[in-house]
Design a protein around this motif. Structure first.
Motif, mmCIF file in Angstrom:
data_model
loop_
_atom_site.group_PDB
_atom_site.id
_atom_site.type_symbol
_atom_site.label_atom_id
_atom_site.label_comp_id
_atom_site.label_asym_id
_atom_site.label_seq_id
_atom_site.Cartn_x
_atom_site.Cartn_y
_atom_site.Cartn_z
ATOM 1 N N ALA A 191 0.823 -1.210 0.000
ATOM 2 C CA ALA A 191 0.000 0.000 0.000
ATOM 3 C C ALA A 191 0.858 1.261 0.000
ATOM 4 C CB ALA A 191 -0.939 -0.008 1.203
ATOM 5 N N SER A 192 1.999 1.218 0.697
ATOM 6 C CA SER A 192 2.901 2.376 0.723
ATOM 7 C C SER A 192 3.481 2.648 -0.658
ATOM 8 C CB SER A 192 4.023 2.143 1.734
ATOM 9 O OG SER A 192 3.510 1.994 3.042
ATOM 10 N N GLU A 237 2.047 1.895 -3.533
ATOM 11 C CA GLU A 237 0.951 2.453 -4.338
ATOM 12 C C GLU A 237 0.673 3.901 -3.951
ATOM 13 O OE1 GLU A 237 -2.355 -0.122 -3.828
ATOM 14 O OE2 GLU A 237 -1.355 -1.868 -4.710
ATOM 15 N N LEU A 238 0.784 4.209 -2.655
ATOM 16 C CA LEU A 238 0.547 5.586 -2.211
ATOM 17 C C LEU A 238 1.582 6.535 -2.796
ATOM 18 C CD1 LEU A 238 -0.846 7.692 -0.420
ATOM 19 C CD2 LEU A 238 0.653 6.967 1.458
ATOM 20 N N CYS A 239 2.855 6.146 -2.743
ATOM 21 C CA CYS A 239 3.904 7.012 -3.284
ATOM 22 C C CYS A 239 3.742 7.197 -4.792
ATOM 23 C CB CYS A 239 5.283 6.425 -2.961
ATOM 24 S SG CYS A 239 5.730 6.511 -1.216
ATOM 25 N N LEU A 251 0.747 9.519 -5.256
ATOM 26 C CA LEU A 251 1.082 10.882 -4.839
ATOM 27 C C LEU A 251 1.986 11.561 -5.854
ATOM 28 C CD1 LEU A 251 1.034 13.155 -2.778
ATOM 29 C CD2 LEU A 251 2.856 11.982 -1.521
ATOM 30 N N LEU A 266 -2.101 14.489 -1.681
ATOM 31 C CA LEU A 266 -2.046 13.420 -0.691
ATOM 32 C C LEU A 266 -3.439 12.888 -0.374
ATOM 33 C CD1 LEU A 266 -0.361 11.732 1.246
ATOM 34 C CD2 LEU A 266 -0.567 13.558 2.939
ATOM 35 N N ALA A 301 -4.487 10.718 -3.262
ATOM 36 C CA ALA A 301 -3.684 9.506 -3.338
ATOM 37 C C ALA A 301 -4.108 8.487 -2.278
ATOM 38 C CB ALA A 301 -2.204 9.850 -3.180
ATOM 39 N N ILE A 302 -4.359 8.961 -1.055
ATOM 40 C CA ILE A 302 -4.786 8.056 0.013
ATOM 41 C C ILE A 302 -6.143 7.439 -0.316
ATOM 42 C CG2 ILE A 302 -5.532 7.968 2.421
ATOM 43 C CD1 ILE A 302 -3.363 9.949 3.109
ATOM 44 N N VAL A 331 -6.000 4.315 -2.649
ATOM 45 C CA VAL A 331 -5.250 3.120 -2.247
ATOM 46 C C VAL A 331 -6.022 2.376 -1.165
ATOM 47 C CG1 VAL A 331 -3.087 2.261 -1.269
ATOM 48 C CG2 VAL A 331 -3.053 4.214 -2.826
ATOM 49 N N PHE A 350 -5.792 0.402 2.013
ATOM 50 C CA PHE A 350 -4.875 0.145 3.113
ATOM 51 C C PHE A 350 -5.444 -0.944 4.021
ATOM 52 C CE2 PHE A 350 -3.479 4.314 1.810
ATOM 53 C CZ PHE A 350 -2.103 4.265 1.991
#
Length: 235
Positions: free
Chosen positions: A62-63, A65-67, A70, A84, A87-88, A91, A93
């Motif tokens: 998930a991190s 995909e978040l980056c 973003l 942000l 982006a959150i 995804v 989580f």
């Protein structure tokens, strides 16, 4: 006949434990959704809760995909807070509720870096910690956030690929360990088929009971040892 039936049931149960489906992370709704979850959904999520290793892997994925999300939002020209937030929301989580303070900080102009650190899980939170550091550096020295996030995404992708490669290499030893763990049950089935009454010996005498306890203990220790070595190799 009874001993053979009991041995067959024990073998079937052992094979089911070996080949049964692993718990999987339940797909969750978006963070921006306020719809009330039905009670059966909460029960299902508790029953399918992944083990710590799988949960850490889910957070790492998930991190990444978040980056990536973003970085794409920032490249599209959106402000950091809006990027942000979007982006959150895009995804899935493992624990989306823990990220609500980050959304609030991003919308209201709060301390996003501190919110990211607070939401970081004990295991699998390397990506969020690195993202928090990027956010802090961008605010402090004015560095381009998009470039920093893209570098973090590249680093996380490389680390994730390495972990997947190690996991693939460990699949064989783990399967072998599970197969060896069920061999005693198969031995009981074969002995019962030969009318040797293994269960009568194991449960009907002190030497048999001692052998049963020792065998189960050694079998469990072997599985735990193999799993511990595999987990350390992946960390």
């Amino acid at each position: 006949m009874t001993n053979a039936l009991i041995a067959a049931l024990s073998t079937a149960f052992a094979i089911w434990l070996w080949t049964g489906p692993d718990p999987a992370t339940t797909r969750l709704s978006k963070l921006t959704s306020t719809q009330q979850k039905p009670q059966w959904h909460s029960l299902s999520r508790r029953l399918t809760r992944p083990n710590p290793t799988r949960r850490a892997d889910a957070w790492r994925q998930a991190s990444v995909e978040l980056c990536q999300a973003l970085s794409a939002e920032l490249s599209a020209g959106r402000t950091p807070g809006e990027a942000l937030t979007r982006a959150i929301a895009a995804v899935d989580f493992p624990d989306p509720e823990s990220l609500r303070p980050i959304l609030a900080a991003a919308r209201d102009g709060g301390d996003v870096s501190a919110a990211l650190i607070a939401a970081t899980p004990p295991q699998g939170g390397e990506g969020l910690r690195q993202l928090a550091a990027c956010w802090e550096v961008s605010i402090t020295v004015g560095a381009g956030l998009a470039a920093l996030v893209e570098r973090v995404a590249t680093t996380l992708r490389t680390a994730q690929a390495h972990r997947q490669d190690v996991a693939a290499q460990l699949a064989g030893p783990r399967t072998t360990a599970k197969m060896l763990a069920i061999l005693p049950a198969l031995g009981l089935l074969m002995a019962a088929a030969l009318n040797m009454h293994p269960l009568s010996f194991l449960f009907g005498s002190l030497p048999g009971l001692a052998c049963l306890i020792a065998g189960i203990t050694l079998d469990a220790c072997g599985l735990l040892w193999t799993n511990r070595m595999a987990t350390q190799a992946q960390s």
